[in-house]
Design a protein around this motif. Structure first.
Motif, short mmCIF file in Angstrom:
data_model
loop_
_atom_site.label_atom_id
_atom_site.label_comp_id
_atom_site.label_asym_id
_atom_site.label_seq_id
_atom_site.Cartn_x
_atom_site.Cartn_y
_atom_site.Cartn_z
N ASN A 1 -13.81 29.23 76.04
CA ASN A 1 -12.92 30.02 76.86
C ASN A 1 -11.50 29.66 76.44
O ASN A 1 -11.06 28.53 76.65
N ARG A 2 -10.83 30.60 75.83
CA ARG A 2 -9.50 30.33 75.26
C ARG A 2 -8.52 29.83 76.31
O ARG A 2 -7.74 28.91 76.07
N GLU A 3 -8.56 30.41 77.49
CA GLU A 3 -7.63 30.01 78.55
C GLU A 3 -7.88 28.56 78.97
O GLU A 3 -6.93 27.79 79.16
N TYR A 4 -9.14 28.18 79.08
CA TYR A 4 -9.48 26.80 79.41
C TYR A 4 -9.04 25.86 78.29
O TYR A 4 -8.44 24.82 78.54
N GLU A 5 -9.36 26.22 77.05
CA GLU A 5 -8.98 25.39 75.90
C GLU A 5 -7.49 25.12 75.87
O GLU A 5 -7.06 24.01 75.55
N GLN A 6 -6.69 26.14 76.19
CA GLN A 6 -5.23 25.96 76.19
C GLN A 6 -4.79 24.94 77.24
O GLN A 6 -3.77 24.27 77.06
N ASN B 1 -17.48 18.49 82.55
CA ASN B 1 -18.13 19.34 83.58
C ASN B 1 -17.20 19.53 84.77
O ASN B 1 -17.00 20.66 85.24
N VAL B 2 -16.64 18.44 85.28
CA VAL B 2 -15.75 18.52 86.44
C VAL B 2 -14.53 19.38 86.10
O VAL B 2 -14.12 20.23 86.89
N SER B 3 -13.98 19.18 84.93
CA SER B 3 -12.81 19.93 84.49
C SER B 3 -13.10 21.43 84.43
O SER B 3 -12.34 22.26 84.96
N TRP B 4 -14.21 21.79 83.78
CA TRP B 4 -14.56 23.20 83.60
C TRP B 4 -14.82 23.91 84.94
O TRP B 4 -14.26 24.97 85.22
N TYR B 5 -15.64 23.29 85.78
CA TYR B 5 -15.96 23.94 87.06
C TYR B 5 -14.75 23.99 87.99
O TYR B 5 -14.55 24.97 88.72
N SER B 6 -13.91 22.96 87.95
CA SER B 6 -12.69 22.97 88.76
C SER B 6 -11.74 24.06 88.28
O SER B 6 -11.12 24.76 89.09
N PHE B 7 -11.63 24.21 86.96
CA PHE B 7 -10.84 25.29 86.36
C PHE B 7 -11.32 26.64 86.88
O PHE B 7 -10.53 27.47 87.34
N MET B 8 -12.63 26.85 86.82
CA MET B 8 -13.20 28.14 87.23
C MET B 8 -12.97 28.42 88.72
O MET B 8 -12.59 29.53 89.10
N ALA C 1 -7.94 21.66 85.75
CA ALA C 1 -8.65 21.40 84.49
C ALA C 1 -8.22 20.07 83.90
O ALA C 1 -9.05 19.25 83.48
N ARG C 2 -6.93 19.82 83.89
CA ARG C 2 -6.39 18.59 83.29
C ARG C 2 -6.73 17.36 84.15
O ARG C 2 -7.17 16.34 83.65
N GLY C 3 -6.51 17.47 85.44
CA GLY C 3 -6.85 16.37 86.35
C GLY C 3 -8.34 16.08 86.34
O GLY C 3 -8.77 14.92 86.36
#
Length: 179
Positions: free
Chosen positions: A18-23, A54-61, A74-76
């Protein structure tokens, strides 16, 4: 146009495609301390790195869908367990791991990037209610809850795999007895 945010595929570096997450997290993924998390087992067979991812990705979403600061989540989320030791074998001089590691992770995170107030709160309060002060931001609460969800899921999944492996060995042993 295809909606990439629902993609469950991982890119070649192992993070969700996911480009937005990667950024949000790319600069952190390239740091030595974050890469070091791959060396430490966290929940059964899940590494500290994979748990934090996992925590980063799901929190981002979750935060993105709620129109919250998904970048900070995502960063935290990625840095929340940046304690860099095996908690099963390391004895801390200032208390138990469960209570102390958020401050250790925050100190380590401070060394690799500049954190905003939300990211600091996420890392420091992710073990609430063990940390007596509750999360100050909604994003911190989201990461705290997602962390609990991921930990339970990882433990159950690992336990199920171990149980399945043991069952297979027992069945194989029984089969050999009767052959």
């Amino acid at each position: 146009m295809k909606n990439q945010s629902k993609s469950k595929h991982k890119s070649e570096n192992g993070i969700p495609a996911n480009r937005e997450y990667e950024q949000c997290v790319k600069d952190l993924l390239d740091t030595r301390p974050v890469k070091m998390m791959k060396k430490f087992r966290h929940h059964h067979s899940v590494t500290c790195f994979d748990h934090c991812l996992n925590v980063s990705w799901y929190s981002f979403m979750v935060c993105r869908s709620l129109h919250l600061n998904y970048r900070a989540a995502a960063r935290g989320g990625l840095l929340h367990d940046l304690f860099l030791y095996d908690w099963r074998t390391t004895t801390l001089s200032e208390g138990k791991h469960a209570f102390r590691h958020p401050k250790i992770a925050l100190s380590n995170a401070d060394k690799i990037c500049t954190l905003n107030d939300i990211e600091r709160d996420i890392i420091e309060k992710h073990m609430w209610p063990l940390t007596l002060r509750p999360p100050r931001y909604i994003e911190s609460l989201v990461v705290c809850l997602v962390d609990k969800y991921c930990a339970v899921t990882e433990i159950i999944s690992s336990s199920a795999k171990e149980a399945s492996s043991i069952t297979s060995k027992v069945l194989l042993g029984l089969k050999t007895l009767f052959d």
